[in-house]
Scaffold this active site. Structure first.
Site, short mmCIF file in Angstrom:
data_model
loop_
_atom_site.label_atom_id
_atom_site.label_comp_id
_atom_site.label_asym_id
_atom_site.label_seq_id
_atom_site.Cartn_x
_atom_site.Cartn_y
_atom_site.Cartn_z
N THR A 1 0.87 -1.18 0.00
CA THR A 1 0.00 0.00 0.00
C THR A 1 0.91 1.23 0.00
OG1 THR A 1 -0.24 -0.24 2.40
CG2 THR A 1 -2.02 -1.08 1.03
N LYS B 1 4.06 -6.79 4.01
CA LYS B 1 3.78 -5.40 3.66
C LYS B 1 3.47 -4.63 4.95
CE LYS B 1 0.54 -3.35 3.28
NZ LYS B 1 -0.35 -2.44 4.13
N THR C 1 -1.98 -2.16 7.89
CA THR C 1 -0.68 -2.26 8.53
C THR C 1 0.03 -3.50 8.03
OG1 THR C 1 -1.67 -3.27 10.46
CG2 THR C 1 -1.20 -0.93 10.59
N GLU D 1 6.51 4.92 7.78
CA GLU D 1 6.13 6.20 7.20
C GLU D 1 6.86 7.38 7.85
OE1 GLU D 1 1.98 5.99 7.75
OE2 GLU D 1 1.64 4.82 5.95
N ASN E 1 -0.05 10.96 6.67
CA ASN E 1 -1.28 10.52 7.31
C ASN E 1 -2.39 11.56 7.36
OD1 ASN E 1 -1.03 7.64 8.20
ND2 ASN E 1 0.94 8.46 8.88
#
Lengths: 404, 404
Positions: free
Chosen positions: A151, A177, A188, A274, A397
């Site tokens: 993702t 992932k 997640t 991230e 985010n």
């Protein structure tokens, strides 16, 4: 004999995989993956403890109880979570169709999804893509499979390992992932591990529990859990090794090799967190119990104040102290030692002064930082991995509609 | 008769206060505050549950047990936390000296501190400032007192209220600092509330517990707790009202007025939260128990994914669902309703579609947003207040040495 052109989930004997663009993600990115074992495999799994379990999680949890599987069908870009009865029906139908193409019952196909919550799967596109996907599966398909589950991941994540069991080569491979979450691709961790080991089911399950506890449960990026977190482990018994029974020396050797695969995947997840600029390895020592040590590690890892201080390369050990005190386990201030790298900052709960803080600045400039906390309460230890909290995390985010 | 030139902690009869620059903060900012009651007052308090309690917290906790006090001495800029025996000795000495100037024993002086952890107080400067500070105290001193307790606060925070008890005017006033933390001024919430009410001690304590539970414990900015959080309530019995006994109608009226002061202070703390651009009022309904409702509210309030989504004005209700499922209390997906403002987004655990999400965008553009979650499990409710998570939060908390 290392299989140079194979890896990840297709490293072990008898596993094939593929990834394809099925129209869930935009721009032609791979978004549908299929993993198939030539022979029926033992399959065990561990799933999110979040109460809002996505439809594929509910179905996989049920099917894993029977313990026999042939395939996993996984999509990214859409979590199929909070989609009600339609979501359940979609996931069921998908596994039925996959079963049709590879020649097994739907019961032996496990579904997984990752992506945005609350949207129905675009079933027509997905079903249309299935024939091509099932024709595409090959022993070299692990890279496409790894890409199809991404993702916000910036790179596909695979690992593989060989181990000799009773003179036979046993192979283990995995794809993963995550980690961190983002709209519209909220998700997640999804982890798929395969092996050709001949192994008893309770031994396989014990190995899974151990690697999840020691590797995947020692990683925190933002402290949230998702509706779709899943770790699958398939063993198709094709390696020809003597049966690995629970608690035997072979079992320990197998689990150790599995642990190395899991550890590598965990590190790949951490490195892709991230917005991370710092990778923190928390080492908690001197705890009364393992559970106390893990609670303290987890509380430090989740503290926004600790994470922002590391982002700012700020020697703010007071925030670490406050996080330790906030973990809900008995500690004594006057026994606590804190160090970053090899620079002690706190002894007996009291700061060691400006000189040490100056030295610590050098450590904080690095991207990999070990934070050691000694509680002085007992003998137990725990390790944990986390990241700092950066502007970039907020940007990613805050989604696409924000002020970014 | 509203006392127009008085307010905050010096609003009730018989309270005096002052603030001064004692050399703890730079640039001449006020950093030492003194609050004195003309007469001995009942004093109750509630303190951080963090295991790393700062020296002044440890001392105040002990002295509050005796329950009689005359004064509170509070400094900002230095938390006197993790300072070992020296920190304890400093705080003790400080209260002794204050007792000397105002004419009471050290036992009746309570110390409080807020600011950076792990530094010893600059005692010489502070002791040198005490004579001037104790001469400066006056019934109008609440503004300087409120300023002297500020760390990253951008404005002083005071509230006051009158209530008639048995025909007599009873006054309540309060000053507060916080919320959110920053290096070098790490700290969170300090609240000082005064009243001239004639009230029994167990009634006073019950009132304090109620307002802390319903107001200060329903506020979360970053989920961390500090070494210094404290709420003090002093009642000097000078209003001449009939004694307020626990559980009486007068007690309810008094607590209600106290609640309004606490609520106003809570709102002032919320509005000054570091980097906040959105103020979220979480309303949890239909829970099986108050405790379940609060756990869910708290988990939503602490979720980085929820907070960043609101910052980005992103209609990401899936993150709220995931947070609900992550709270560790029994919920059923198919019973959940979620709304922002008056726009429903989820019913029976399933999204209501793009039209509703479009409508919700308008709500998300506002700075004040009510998020309602109905669990469909029972009759209990809870409210909670929090903020979004912005770049500015990261900037403030990354300290001065970072990439800011």
């Amino acid at each position: 004999m290392v299989k140079k052109d194979r890896g990840g989930v297709t490293f072990p004997e008898g596993f094939k995989a593929a990834g394809i663009h099925a129209g869930i993600k935009k721009k032609g990115a791979l978004d549908l993956g299929l993993l198939v074992s030539e022979k029926e495999a033992l399959i065990v799994g561990m799933f999110t403890v979040n109460k809002m379990k996505a439809a594929p999680v509910q179905i996989s949890q049920r099917r894993v109880r029977r313990g026999i599987g042939m395939a996993i069908i996984v999509n990214s870009g859409n979590a199929n979570a909070c989609t009600g009865e339609q979501g359940m029906a979609d996931a069921m139908l998908l596994t039925e169709k996959v079963g049709h193409y590879i020649g097994c019952s739907a019961q032996k196909v496990l579904p997984a999804s990752t992506g945005v919550i609350g949207r129905n799967l675009p079933m027509t596109s997905i079903l249309n893509a299935l024939p091509a996907l099932s024709e595409k599966i090959s022993p070299k398909g692990y890279v496409d499979f790894s890409k199809a589950i991404m993702t916000t991941d910036t790179y596909p994540k695979s690992s593989q390992k060989e181990v000799l069991i009773g003179g036979k080569i046993v192979r283990i491979g995995g794809s993963a992932k995550g980690v961190g979450m983002i709209h519209p691709n909220m998700a997640t961790m999804l982890v798929f591990i395969t092996t050709d080991a001949v192994i008893e089911k309770d031994a396989l399950r014990a190995s899974l529990h151990q690697i999840v506890e020691e590797q995947f449960h020692t990683l925190s990026v933002d402290g949230d859990t998702s509706t779709n977190d899943s770790v699958y482990l398939m063993a198709n018994q094709m390696a020809g090794n003597p049966v690995i029974g629970k608690g035997t020396e072979w079992h320990r050797e197998f689990t150790q090799a599995l642990m190395e695969v899991a550890s590598e995947l965990r590190n790949l997840l951490l490195r892709d967190a991230e917005g991370a600029t710092k990778f923190l390895h928390l080492v908690i020592q001197g705890a009364r119990s393992k559970s106390d040590a893990k609670k303290i590690a987890s509380t430090i890892a989740k503290s926004l104040l600790v994470k922002t201080a590391f982002y700012g390369e700020d020697v703010n050990w007071g925030r670490i102290m406050a996080a330790i005190g906030n973990a809900g386990v008995p500690v004594r201030t006057e026994k606590i030692l804190i160090a970053v790298g090899d620079v002690a900052l706190v002894e007996h709960g009291v700061g060691l002064g400006v000189d040490q803080e100056e030295k610590a600045l050098e450590v904080l400039k690095k991207s990999d930082i070990t934070v050691t906390v000694h509680l002085g309460m007992g003998q137990m230890t725990a390790e944990y991995w986390t990241t700092d909290l950066s502007y970039e995390y907020v940007r990613i985010n805050a989604g696409y509609k924000g002020r970014t």
